[in-house]
Design a protein around this motif. Structure first.
Motif, PDB file in Angstrom:
ATOM      1  N   ILE C  93       7.368  -8.599 -39.138  1.00  0.00           N
ATOM      2  CA  ILE C  93       7.984  -7.409 -39.739  1.00  0.00           C
ATOM      3  C   ILE C  93       7.668  -7.349 -41.239  1.00  0.00           C
ATOM      4  CG2 ILE C  93      10.165  -6.245 -40.244  1.00  0.00           C
ATOM      5  CD1 ILE C  93       9.570  -6.047 -37.354  1.00  0.00           C
ATOM      6  N   ALA C  94       7.692  -8.504 -41.893  1.00  0.00           N
ATOM      7  CA  ALA C  94       7.413  -8.532 -43.334  1.00  0.00           C
ATOM      8  C   ALA C  94       5.983  -8.058 -43.608  1.00  0.00           C
ATOM      9  CB  ALA C  94       7.630  -9.933 -43.888  1.00  0.00           C
ATOM     10  N   LEU C  95       5.040  -8.478 -42.768  1.00  0.00           N
ATOM     11  CA  LEU C  95       3.650  -8.039 -42.938  1.00  0.00           C
ATOM     12  C   LEU C  95       3.541  -6.534 -42.759  1.00  0.00           C
ATOM     13  CD1 LEU C  95       1.713 -10.873 -41.073  1.00  0.00           C
ATOM     14  CD2 LEU C  95       1.512 -10.291 -43.487  1.00  0.00           C
ATOM     15  N   LEU C  96       4.240  -6.017 -41.740  1.00  0.00           N
ATOM     16  CA  LEU C  96       4.220  -4.568 -41.520  1.00  0.00           C
ATOM     17  C   LEU C  96       4.792  -3.849 -42.735  1.00  0.00           C
ATOM     18  CD1 LEU C  96       5.356  -4.031 -37.813  1.00  0.00           C
ATOM     19  CD2 LEU C  96       3.054  -3.963 -38.777  1.00  0.00           C
ATOM     20  N   LEU C  97       5.935  -4.337 -43.200  1.00  0.00           N
ATOM     21  CA  LEU C  97       6.587  -3.683 -44.338  1.00  0.00           C
ATOM     22  C   LEU C  97       5.708  -3.736 -45.574  1.00  0.00           C
ATOM     23  CD1 LEU C  97      10.354  -4.675 -44.224  1.00  0.00           C
ATOM     24  CD2 LEU C  97       9.407  -2.376 -44.359  1.00  0.00           C
ATOM     25  N   ASN C  98       4.986  -4.831 -45.720  1.00  0.00           N
ATOM     26  CA  ASN C  98       4.145  -4.992 -46.905  1.00  0.00           C
ATOM     27  C   ASN C  98       2.926  -4.075 -46.855  1.00  0.00           C
ATOM     28  OD1 ASN C  98       3.706  -6.359 -49.388  1.00  0.00           O
ATOM     29  ND2 ASN C  98       1.985  -7.415 -48.418  1.00  0.00           N
ATOM     30  N   SER C  99       2.555  -3.655 -45.637  1.00  0.00           N
ATOM     31  CA  SER C  99       1.337  -2.857 -45.507  1.00  0.00           C
ATOM     32  C   SER C  99       1.597  -1.370 -45.706  1.00  0.00           C
ATOM     33  CB  SER C  99       0.696  -3.096 -44.139  1.00  0.00           C
ATOM     34  OG  SER C  99       1.469  -2.461 -43.145  1.00  0.00           O
ATOM     35  N   ILE C 100       2.867  -0.965 -45.666  1.00  0.00           N
ATOM     36  CA  ILE C 100       3.154   0.465 -45.786  1.00  0.00           C
ATOM     37  C   ILE C 100       3.778   0.773 -47.145  1.00  0.00           C
ATOM     38  CG2 ILE C 100       3.495   0.757 -43.315  1.00  0.00           C
ATOM     39  CD1 ILE C 100       6.543   0.851 -44.012  1.00  0.00           C
ATOM     40  N   THR C 101       3.780   2.036 -47.510  1.00  0.00           N
ATOM     41  CA  THR C 101       4.448   2.421 -48.747  1.00  0.00           C
ATOM     42  C   THR C 101       5.551   3.435 -48.459  1.00  0.00           C
ATOM     43  OG1 THR C 101       2.620   3.948 -49.024  1.00  0.00           O
ATOM     44  CG2 THR C 101       2.596   1.987 -50.380  1.00  0.00           C
ATOM     45  N   ARG C 102       5.302   4.309 -47.447  1.00  0.00           N
ATOM     46  CA  ARG C 102       6.256   5.355 -47.129  1.00  0.00           C
ATOM     47  C   ARG C 102       7.476   4.796 -46.431  1.00  0.00           C
ATOM     48  NH1 ARG C 102       4.270  10.724 -44.335  1.00  0.00           N
ATOM     49  NH2 ARG C 102       3.477  11.896 -46.107  1.00  0.00           N
ATOM     50  N   PHE C 103       8.633   5.326 -46.744  1.00  0.00           N
ATOM     51  CA  PHE C 103       9.898   4.974 -46.084  1.00  0.00           C
ATOM     52  C   PHE C 103      10.244   3.493 -46.238  1.00  0.00           C
ATOM     53  CE2 PHE C 103       8.069   8.340 -43.209  1.00  0.00           C
ATOM     54  CZ  PHE C 103       8.751   9.381 -43.819  1.00  0.00           C
ATOM     55  N   LYS C 104       9.481   2.780 -47.053  1.00  0.00           N
ATOM     56  CA  LYS C 104       9.693   1.338 -47.167  1.00  0.00           C
ATOM     57  C   LYS C 104      11.133   1.038 -47.566  1.00  0.00           C
ATOM     58  CE  LYS C 104       7.401  -2.612 -49.286  1.00  0.00           C
ATOM     59  NZ  LYS C 104       6.223  -2.963 -50.072  1.00  0.00           N
ATOM     60  N   SER C 105      11.628   1.796 -48.551  1.00  0.00           N
ATOM     61  CA  SER C 105      12.968   1.465 -49.057  1.00  0.00           C
ATOM     62  C   SER C 105      14.041   1.773 -48.019  1.00  0.00           C
ATOM     63  CB  SER C 105      13.241   2.207 -50.359  1.00  0.00           C
ATOM     64  OG  SER C 105      13.076   3.583 -50.184  1.00  0.00           O
ATOM     65  N   ILE C 106      13.761   2.727 -47.123  1.00  0.00           N
ATOM     66  CA  ILE C 106      14.757   3.016 -46.071  1.00  0.00           C
ATOM     67  C   ILE C 106      14.823   1.849 -45.086  1.00  0.00           C
ATOM     68  CG2 ILE C 106      15.366   4.567 -44.183  1.00  0.00           C
ATOM     69  CD1 ILE C 106      13.947   6.798 -45.718  1.00  0.00           C
ATOM     70  N   TYR C 107      13.634   1.421 -44.608  1.00  0.00           N
ATOM     71  CA  TYR C 107      13.619   0.263 -43.705  1.00  0.00           C
ATOM     72  C   TYR C 107      14.304  -0.935 -44.367  1.00  0.00           C
ATOM     73  CZ  TYR C 107       9.920   2.796 -41.193  1.00  0.00           C
ATOM     74  OH  TYR C 107       9.198   3.713 -40.508  1.00  0.00           O
TER      75      TYR C 107
END
Lengths: 364, 270, 292
Positions: C93-107
């Motif tokens: 999950i951390a890798l996924l979160l690190n790869s995106i920029t959109r909606f990151k703060s919501i997740y």
């Protein structure tokens, strides 16, 4: 009246890193005393030791006739101005200025008059209610200065106060600092790595390197009579011509092998222990016309640096690889590749020992 | 093309993951506003929003006193721990007092399972008459909160702050004046975040209060666990009580979000 | 040459440090010493006196206690599974979160939520969901034709359920710490590797993993030590059962003290647990020491 004496001061970090190594000097009352040197030479540490912000490992600091070596900074009555200003970010300018006075329980009336006096002097009276984050770099610098001024301390300790300003502001602040020093009639101890600041403001310069003092003297004195190669090299704008060369003495002549320069030994009265030396000649002591006590050298122009009011000419001495710089007050006089004759001022050439790098003393 | 598919896939997984986390919480919220029968109904039926459950946990059960107890203990613990933590963190950051050993000693107290400490504390409290008192609970909670806050605050004292402190010292401030007039206001964001986190930790703590509290000092987690065993599972009531217990932490979350990493990693990561 | 200023520096440090050290010593070390003493006595809730010195009987009894060993094994299984699964899921999950920029703060915000909810609440919520008849979980399964599962009634299932709920509660801890580590990796090595023709997998093996090693080690060790402390979840969901399938060590010690009322033996077991914890903590500290 308030002479500051530094006696055998040393500061060692972590038991083995020597920042300041057994230095001693005196600062007269009302001096504008500049500690000059490259970064890491121990000048800032020396200032912090005087201010009591760091504890010395050894030695004494004497203010007037009082030993303040182990005194708490608040009892020293010295005002510090920091390189990055160190303003209190959570207080507005007025509170920044009054902080020290309030700690001393000064009456509000006196604080108010002090602040208005100093803020007018420094032209910050318009921004008294602002927080430091809302000020420009120049204004912050003035507030930092003001914070020291309101206290009316025995001496001011300034740690590269202008180095975060742009060139124009720095020039303006230099002049203002000189004025302030004249008006206040207080001792200023000023740390900088900028020789222009040192030369323009100081009445005494102390040059440091690697934790030791190399030379102390008036700006003119240290510029014209550097006692070692480092000082000759460091105090130079933009640079000094320094050449390491083998020399050959025969009868009346001395040959500087590296640049094929042959001079009459009348002009060279030194005891040499080694057949290699350094010699230096400043760019302004190289002329384009023959004058008394000069010697001609042929060279070829390499690069021209037009500064507007003058040109720095970089030229290569004929049949060698040595590069020599000199100043030309006229612009666009030469072209790269052009052959010219230049004249070294023999009276201005300085010689240094190859091992100790100390200045060779003339034998009379 | 391939890249955008990968992006969509990433978001898809993250959305599913987020739903797994948030749906149970939303379901509890929904149940807390239904009437008791509807909460039991499987499959679920639409239910109008009512506040009966919230009224009942306060009228029929002593949730008001659980609330007050939780607040007193968490507040007391934080108020005592925060200044002490701010002081010791300052000493660590500035003078490295006690060296690494002392810092690790403090950290090691966080590694000890609470059950190991709470049993002897129980015996000691018994003879000191500290069982079932606020003071007793606060002292016990300080053992968890104080080392935690101390560790969290160390990194807030940066070089810049000590530089400004030096200015204050040369301006004539004593060591202590420089600390509380300059350093503490400058790390205020850290102090607030640490205080809130300490409050939440104490608010959520269970094992110490389970063993050391009595009827008069039971906090919300104890209230919840007794409610859950009293009469089988009263889903709607339990949902309301749960919502109220979680609420303060959720309200405070936005304020401490930024500093949570520092706290959770015990300062091991920046 | 000694120096007054240095001395007063040090003194000021001591003054600021003293209250905390004093309190911690008093409220943590003193009780542990008390435990140590009581572990050598026949010290129970009924007989609370240091009259009957029984030497190391409590320790001998502890080592003879099969239930204790059971709970140690249950704890070891639990800790290993929980940390391993949380690490794998968390890193993913951390890798996924690190790869995106959109909606990151919501997740990010959503996954912070469980960390602020206390384990009692988590246990309660899931107990409601997983109730064999009244829980919504079995209903949802019935929609896709799966037979109702007795989530907490069956020994093996209960153990799995506890692990699942702990993952739900704590995986965010892993994600947040690992994400902090990931976002601290500079961009340049990736750009250099890509221009050298490396694919995503090779980037992960040769850049991400080496950079992340210290973060991974610290995260896993901290989580490991915290997992050993797990207590509340078992207390609220299974009370150690069914049988002794979820009898984690902290809970077992609690039971010995307050159900069998034998404080002396519980103290002995506590100290055994303490030694185990210390053994695990030392490598963590050594590692953190090296990182400084």
């Amino acid at each position: 009246m308030q002479k500051i004496e530094i006696k055998n001061l040393s500061k060692t970090y972590n038991k083995n890193i020597v920042a300041v190594n057994n230095i001693s000097f005196e600062i007269d009352d009302k001096d504008f005393f500049v500690l000059l040197g490259p970064s890491g030479c121990g000048k800032s540490t020396t200032l912090r030791l005087i201010g009591g912000l760091e504890n010395c490992t050894q030695g004494n600091i004497i203010l007037g006739d009082k030993d303040i070596t182990n005194l708490d900074p608040k009892d020293r009555d010295l005002a510090f101005v920091f390189q990055n200003y160190a303003l209190y970010p959570h207080m507005n300018v007025r509170k920044n200025l009054s902080f020290a006075l309030k700690l001393k329980k000064t009456s509000p009336k006196i604080i108010e008059s002090k602040i208005s006096e100093v803020s007018k002097l420094l032209k910050i009276n318009e921004v008294l209610e602002r927080k430091p984050s809302e000020l420009s770099g120049g204004q912050r610098q003035r507030v930092a200065l003001g914070r020291a001024l309101v206290r009316n301390p025995k001496a001011f300790l300034l740690d590269e106060p202008l180095s975060n300003l742009d060139a124009r502001l720095r020039a303006i602040m230099r002049t203002e600092l000189i004025k302030i020093h004249k008006n206040l009639k207080r001792t200023f101890i000023y740390v900088t790595h900028d020789q222009v600041e040192a030369m323009t403001m100081a009445n005494k310069i102390c040059i440091m390197n690697k934790g030791v003092i190399l030379q102390i003297g008036s700006p003119k004195d240290v510029y014209e009579n550097p006692n070692c190669l480092f000082v000759a090299n460091f105090l130079a704008n933009p640079l000094n011509n320094i050449i390491k060369t083998e020399i050959k003495i025969d009868n009346n002549n001395i040959l500087f092998k590296k640049i094929n320069l042959l001079i009459n030994s009348e002009n060279f009265n030194f005891n040499i222990t080694n057949n290699e030396i350094y010699f230096s000649i400043r760019p302004e002591h190289i002329y384009l016309d023959k004058r008394p006590d000069t010697i001609k050298i042929d060279s070829k122009i390499e690069v021209l640096e037009n500064l507007g009011h003058e040109t720095i000419v970089c030229t290569k001495i004929k049949d060698t690889n040595e590069i020599i710089y000199f100043r030309d007050s006229k612009n666009n006089r030469f072209k790269p590749g052009e052959d010219i004759s230049i004249y070294f001022d023999l009276k201005k050439m300085l010689y240094f020992d190859i091992n100790t790098e100390l200045r060779l003393i003339e034998v009379k | 093309m391939k890249k955008s598919i990968l992006k969509i896939l990433s978001h898809l997984i993250l959305i599913i993951f987020s739903l797994i986390i948030i749906l149970p919480l939303l379901w509890i919220l929904r149940n807390s506003f239904t009437n008791k029968l509807n909460a039991y109904k499987i499959p679920p039926e639409f239910s109008p929003i009512i506040f009966d459950n919230y009224i009942e946990i306060f009228s029929k059960y002593p949730f008001d006193s659980y609330f007050i107890n939780s607040f007193v203990v968490a507040f007391g613990t934080t108020i005592i721990s925060l200044p002490l933590a701010a002081f010791i963190a300052y000493a660590f950051a500035k003078f490295n007092t006690g060296g690494k050993q002392l810092r690790l000693f403090l950290l090691s107290t966080q590694m000890i399972p609470p059950i190991i400490i709470v049993l002897p504390i129980f015996s000691i409290y018994l003879s000191l008459n500290l069982l079932n008192t606020y003071l007793g609970l606060i002292i016990a909670h300080i053992t968890i909160i104080l080392p935690f806050l101390s560790w969290m605050l160390i990194s807030f004292y940066s070089r810049d702050i000590f530089m400004i402190e030096a200015a204050a010292r040369s301006d004539g401030a004593t060591r202590f004046q420089a600390l509380y007039l300059i350093c503490l206001p400058l790390i205020a964001p850290g102090l607030i975040a640490a205080g809130l986190l300490g409050f939440i930790l104490s608010w959520n703590e269970f094992i110490f209060v389970l063993i050391l509290s009595g009827k008069a000092t039971s906090t919300l987690p104890i209230g919840l666990s007794t409610l859950s065993t009293h009469r089988g599972v009263e889903i709607a009531l339990l949902a309301a009580a749960t919502t109220l217990t979680v609420l303060p932490a959720l309200i405070l979350l936005p304020f401490i979000k930024k500093y949570l990493i520092k706290g959770l990693s015990l300062g091991a990561l920046k | 040459m000694s120096n007054n200023l240095d001395l007063s520096d040090r003194r000021f440090g001591y003054i600021l440090t003293a209250p905390t050290v004093l309190i911690i010593t008093l409220v943590i070390l003193f009780p542990i010493c008390f435990s140590l003493i009581s572990s050598f006595f026949d010290y129970t809730l009924i007989n609370k006196s240091f009259n009957d010195f029984i030497g190391i009987d409590n320790y001998i009894n502890s080592f003879k206690d099969e239930q204790l060993f059971n709970s140690i094994f249950v704890t070891i299984y639990f800790v290993i599974l929980v940390v391993l699964l949380e690490f794998i899921l968390g890193f993913f999950i951390a890798l996924l979160l690190n790869s995106i920029t959109r909606f990151k703060s919501i997740y990010y915000f959503i996954l912070l939520l469980p960390l602020l909810i206390n384990p009692i609440v988590v246990g309660l919520i899931w107990r409601m969901f997983l109730h064999p008849q009244l829980g919504i979980f079995n209903y949802l399964l019935s929609l896709i034709n799966i037979e109702p599962v007795n989530w907490l009634g069956d020994p093996q299932m209960a153990f799995i359920t506890i692990i699942f709920v702990d993952i739900w509660h704590q995986v965010s801890f892993m994600i947040i710490l690992l994400l902090a580590g990931l976002s601290a990796i500079p961009k340049e090595p990736y750009e250099a590797a890509k221009s050298d023709g490396a694919n995503i997998y090779e980037c992960f093996i040769h850049i991400t993993l080496p950079y992340m090693r210290p973060v991974i080690v610290v995260t896993i060790l901290i989580r490991l030590i915290f997992a050993i402390k797990t207590y509340d979840l078992v207390y609220i969901m299974t009370k150690g059962g069914p049988g002794d399938s979820t009898d984690l060590i902290s809970y077992y010690i609690y039971r010995s003290a307050f159900i069998s009322l034998n404080l002396g033996e519980a103290a002995a077991m506590s100290l055994i647990l303490l030694v185990i914890i210390i053994i695990i903590t030392i490598p963590l500290f050594k590692y953190m020491n090296r990182l400084d």
